[in-house]
Design a protein around this motif. Structure first.
Motif, short mmCIF file in Angstrom:
data_model
loop_
_atom_site.label_atom_id
_atom_site.label_comp_id
_atom_site.label_asym_id
_atom_site.label_seq_id
_atom_site.Cartn_x
_atom_site.Cartn_y
_atom_site.Cartn_z
N ALA A 188 -7.74 11.56 11.25
CA ALA A 188 -6.66 10.71 10.57
C ALA A 188 -6.97 9.11 10.40
N THR A 189 -8.03 9.00 9.63
CA THR A 189 -8.79 7.73 9.43
C THR A 189 -8.24 7.17 7.90
N GLY A 190 -7.01 7.49 7.38
CA GLY A 190 -6.64 6.70 6.16
C GLY A 190 -7.51 7.03 4.90
N ASP A 191 -8.35 8.03 4.96
CA ASP A 191 -9.06 8.25 3.90
C ASP A 191 -8.52 8.23 2.50
N GLY A 192 -7.55 9.00 2.39
CA GLY A 192 -6.75 9.28 1.25
C GLY A 192 -6.00 7.92 0.77
N HIS A 193 -5.71 7.25 1.81
CA HIS A 193 -5.02 5.70 1.45
C HIS A 193 -5.97 5.02 0.60
N ALA A 194 -7.20 5.09 1.33
CA ALA A 194 -8.32 4.06 0.81
C ALA A 194 -8.77 4.44 -0.20
N MET A 195 -9.04 5.87 -0.69
CA MET A 195 -9.72 6.27 -1.85
C MET A 195 -8.70 6.10 -3.14
N ALA A 196 -7.61 6.63 -2.86
CA ALA A 196 -6.54 6.17 -3.81
C ALA A 196 -6.28 4.77 -4.30
N PHE A 197 -6.51 3.82 -3.42
CA PHE A 197 -6.21 2.27 -3.69
C PHE A 197 -7.67 1.90 -4.41
N ARG A 198 -8.71 2.42 -4.12
CA ARG A 198 -10.02 2.04 -4.90
C ARG A 198 -9.98 2.62 -6.31
N ALA A 199 -9.45 3.86 -6.51
CA ALA A 199 -9.34 4.33 -7.71
C ALA A 199 -8.31 3.71 -8.67
N GLY A 200 -7.38 2.99 -7.81
CA GLY A 200 -6.42 1.92 -8.71
C GLY A 200 -5.05 2.38 -8.63
N ALA A 201 -4.44 3.75 -7.81
CA ALA A 201 -3.33 3.98 -7.84
C ALA A 201 -2.40 2.71 -7.01
N VAL A 202 -1.33 2.80 -7.18
CA VAL A 202 -0.24 2.15 -6.41
C VAL A 202 0.11 2.63 -5.13
N LEU A 203 0.05 1.85 -3.96
CA LEU A 203 0.38 2.28 -2.80
C LEU A 203 1.80 1.30 -2.27
N ALA A 204 2.53 2.16 -1.57
CA ALA A 204 3.87 1.44 -0.99
C ALA A 204 4.04 1.36 0.48
N ASP A 205 4.90 0.44 1.26
CA ASP A 205 5.46 0.80 2.46
C ASP A 205 4.42 0.66 3.57
N MET A 206 3.23 0.20 3.20
CA MET A 206 1.95 0.16 4.18
C MET A 206 2.20 -0.43 5.45
N GLU A 207 3.32 -1.44 5.63
CA GLU A 207 3.55 -2.04 6.92
C GLU A 207 4.34 -1.07 7.80
N PHE A 208 5.02 0.10 7.32
CA PHE A 208 5.73 0.98 8.06
C PHE A 208 4.74 2.04 8.92
N MET A 209 4.33 1.62 9.98
CA MET A 209 3.68 2.63 10.71
C MET A 209 4.61 3.11 12.10
N GLN A 210 4.96 4.36 12.07
CA GLN A 210 5.76 4.72 12.99
C GLN A 210 5.18 4.89 14.34
N PHE A 211 5.60 4.38 15.33
CA PHE A 211 4.94 4.41 16.94
C PHE A 211 5.96 5.37 17.58
N HIS A 212 5.31 6.69 17.94
CA HIS A 212 6.05 7.50 18.87
C HIS A 212 6.31 6.80 20.17
N PRO A 213 7.49 6.95 20.70
CA PRO A 213 7.88 6.29 21.91
C PRO A 213 7.24 6.71 23.10
N THR A 214 6.82 8.06 23.11
CA THR A 214 6.50 8.99 24.35
C THR A 214 5.09 9.71 24.10
N VAL A 215 4.04 8.79 24.69
CA VAL A 215 2.67 9.39 24.61
C VAL A 215 2.06 9.32 26.07
N LEU A 216 1.78 10.51 26.38
CA LEU A 216 1.18 10.49 27.74
C LEU A 216 0.08 9.41 27.90
N TYR A 217 0.50 8.65 29.09
CA TYR A 217 -0.39 7.62 29.42
C TYR A 217 -1.25 7.80 30.70
#
Length: 561
Positions: free
Chosen positions: A227-256
């Motif tokens: 999950a390294t954001g390849d589609g986001h990056a290649m779409a941006f390079r190709a000229g597509a519009v992206l939106a809401d990139m500030e919104f990363m959801q953090f799951h509250p309960t990850v085994l630590y």
């Protein structure tokens, strides 16, 4: 004709690279990609490309389930309302209503394809409840392995229908673009790479992007390594519009567990009655929100971080000791097995947890038919910004989105491909090598070191909490790295992934800088409250002809709830 500007990554000339021609190309083999594949008309040639094994996707790791109105005591209006509340007044209400109303049929279709969901002895589906939901409406499979069961059934269905049309272990380097009849750029396929065959041009009438999320840009993440954001990056390079990139959801309960990989502890654990306690054994969620452990994920994540700071402890704990031991182990067998590796019995011992990057709400902007701003390019699933989730995704709506938008993308791409004649030919595109800026380093790169530094920086400066100075500092560091990493002509996936992660991180920070408020999963200490008067709108990003990030805002929208 060459692209409008050089796009870094690999230089190429078609005469030196093999060609492959298809009607419809799907990049990504998760739930959205496979659902799209099933909609492609049988006479058309179809190719599904995944950069890892078919079973390796964010979809396969989904634990909680799929939300849908299946209980007589529930209704569409309730599900819509819950989604809008979780989305913090930034959802597209028409999209929410469309997806929610299609949920029951989408779930029934999965069952027809062989997916087996957990049921009572009489055959009635077991329905769970998770944070943010007002009713029990979550179907799950194998206790806490819903994604695994769904992907098993869908992969089997696609393999039966489309034998020989799946390319696993193939990395998609970039989208191919060319000027169309109206002189506007359009997508014509992709340049891909396989360890056994090298690079291949895949020319396609229609391309569907279903590449999943970008959680690996953070040090703490529930996402698999792919999950390294390849589609986001290649779409941006190709000229597509992206939106809401500030919104990363953090799951509250990850085994630590220090030194181990992070494992998701599903939302359903709290839905079944688990309590969050701090290092002193005190239950604390009731002091932050009246919904306690059933509050939406953004509220729970923020509360956990605050409690960790108060107690000066690196985590909090989930306690299921007050629930029946046999029922707990039977309901969550996968989690029980993962925790037992560290000597933790989930039925009796507190489970150490902390938030981690989980789901990318932002992405390639699509309309209700899954069309992007780039002609011939469609997109579905976590790689997109559809308007369903708004500023915070309601639990178990993500697999549902992949099914609904995957169907639309596949149907739309199939329809247009059928209308176009079979005039396959290679377009004489070129992407010449790009000279590094003056002063850029030419020594060998330690890719792993840069990747680890980026992930730590993003977690520290653009994580659950962020503010203007921390975002500015992060952007300066990323710009230093991009000056000597992006111009490099790297030759393997590790390098291309790092380039993509740098681009995605820059887009996320640029959007976060723009949104001077706190809304949903976007929490700024310097702007701690939501500002509907100024920010009930979306931040859109696109690439300039010079390769720079252009930040735009949509017109203010009407309230969604």
């Amino acid at each position: 004709m060459p692209p409008a500007t050089p796009r870094y990554l690999v230089p190429f000339h078609p005469k030196r690279i093999p060609h492959h021609f298809v009607d419809v190309l799907i990049v990504g083999g998760g739930i959205a990609g496979l659902r799209a594949a099933m909609e492609v008309d049988p006479p058309l040639s179809l190719l599904v490309i995944t950069k890892d094994a078919m079973r390796e996707s964010n979809s396969a790791y989904a634990q909680g389930g799929i939300a849908g109105v299946l209980d007589p005591d529930d209704n569409f209006e309730n599900h819509v309302a819950d989604t809008l509340v979780a989305g913090a007044n930034l959802c597209d209400q028409q999209v929410v209503e469309m997806v929610v109303r299609e949920a029951p049929e989408a779930i029934r279709l999965l069952m027809q394809w062989g997916a087996v969901f957990d049921a009572h002895a009489g055959g009635e589906l077991m329905l769970g409840r998770e944070g943010g939901h007002s009713h029990r409406r979550i179907v799950h499979a194998l206790g806490d392995a819903t994604g695994h069961e769904i992907m098993r059934a869908m992969i089997r269905r696609v393999e039966q229908q489309r034998l020989g049309q799946l390319w696993p272990d193939t990395f998609t380097i970039d989208l191919l673009t060319d000027q169309g009849p109206d002189q506007a750029m359009e997508c014509r396929g992709a340049l891909v790479w396989n360890a056994h065959h090298g690079k291949t041009f895949v020319w396609a009438k229609q391309t569907i992007l279903c590449t999943g999320g970008s959680g690996q840009v953070y040090r703490e993440s529930t996402n698999p390594p792919i999950a390294t954001g390849d589609g986001h990056a290649m779409a941006f390079r190709a000229g597509a519009v992206l939106a809401d990139m500030e919104f990363m959801q953090f799951h509250p309960t990850v085994l630590y567990i220090a030194g181990s990989s992070r494992s998701l502890i599903t939302e359903a654990v709290r839905g079944e009655g688990a309590h969050l306690i701090d290092s002193e054994g005190a239950r604390f969620m009731t002091g932050y929100d009246e919904r306690a452990e059933l509050a939406p994920r953004d509220v729970v994540s923020r509360s956990i971080v605050e409690q960790m700071e108060k107690t000066r402890h690196p985590c909090v704990y989930l306690s299921l000791a007050h629930l029946g031991a046999d029922e707990v182990r039977a309901r969550f067998p996968g989690i029980a097995k993962a925790c037992m590796q560290f000597g933790i019995d989930i039925a009796t011992d507190p489970i150490p947890v902390r938030p981690g990057a989980h789901y990318m709400l932002g992405g390639v902007a699509v309309d209700q038919q899954a069309r992007t701003s780039l002609p011939r390019l469609w997109a579905a699933g976590e790689a997109t910004s559809s308007g369903l989730h708004g500023a915070n995704r309601l639990a178990s709506n993500s697999l549902l989105e992949g099914l609904v938008y995957g169907q639309r993308a596949g149907a739309g791409a199939s329809r247009l491909a059928l209308e176009e004649g079979d005039t396959f030919h290679a377009i004489p595109l070129e992407n010449p090598p790009v000279e590094a800026p003056a002063g850029a380093a030419s020594a060998a790169l330690d890719l792993e070191d840069i990747r680890n530094a980026l992930k730590s920086l993003m977690w520290r400066n653009a994580g659950v909490w962020r503010n203007g100075p921390s975002l500015d500092e992060a952007l300066r560091s990323i710009h230093r790295w991009t000056r000597y990493v992006l111009p490099r002509q790297l030759t393997e996936p590790d390098g291309w992934e790092l380039q993509n992660m740098l681009i995605v991180s820059e887009l996320m920070i640029a959007a976060a800088q723009q949104r001077t408020e706190s809304r949903g999963v976007h929490l700024r200490t310097d702007f701690p409250v939501a500002d509907d008067a100024a920010w009930r709108r979306h931040v859109r990003l696109r690439r300039s002809d010079q390769g720079e990030v252009i930040v735009e805002e949509t017109p203010q929208s009407e309230p969604s709830a």
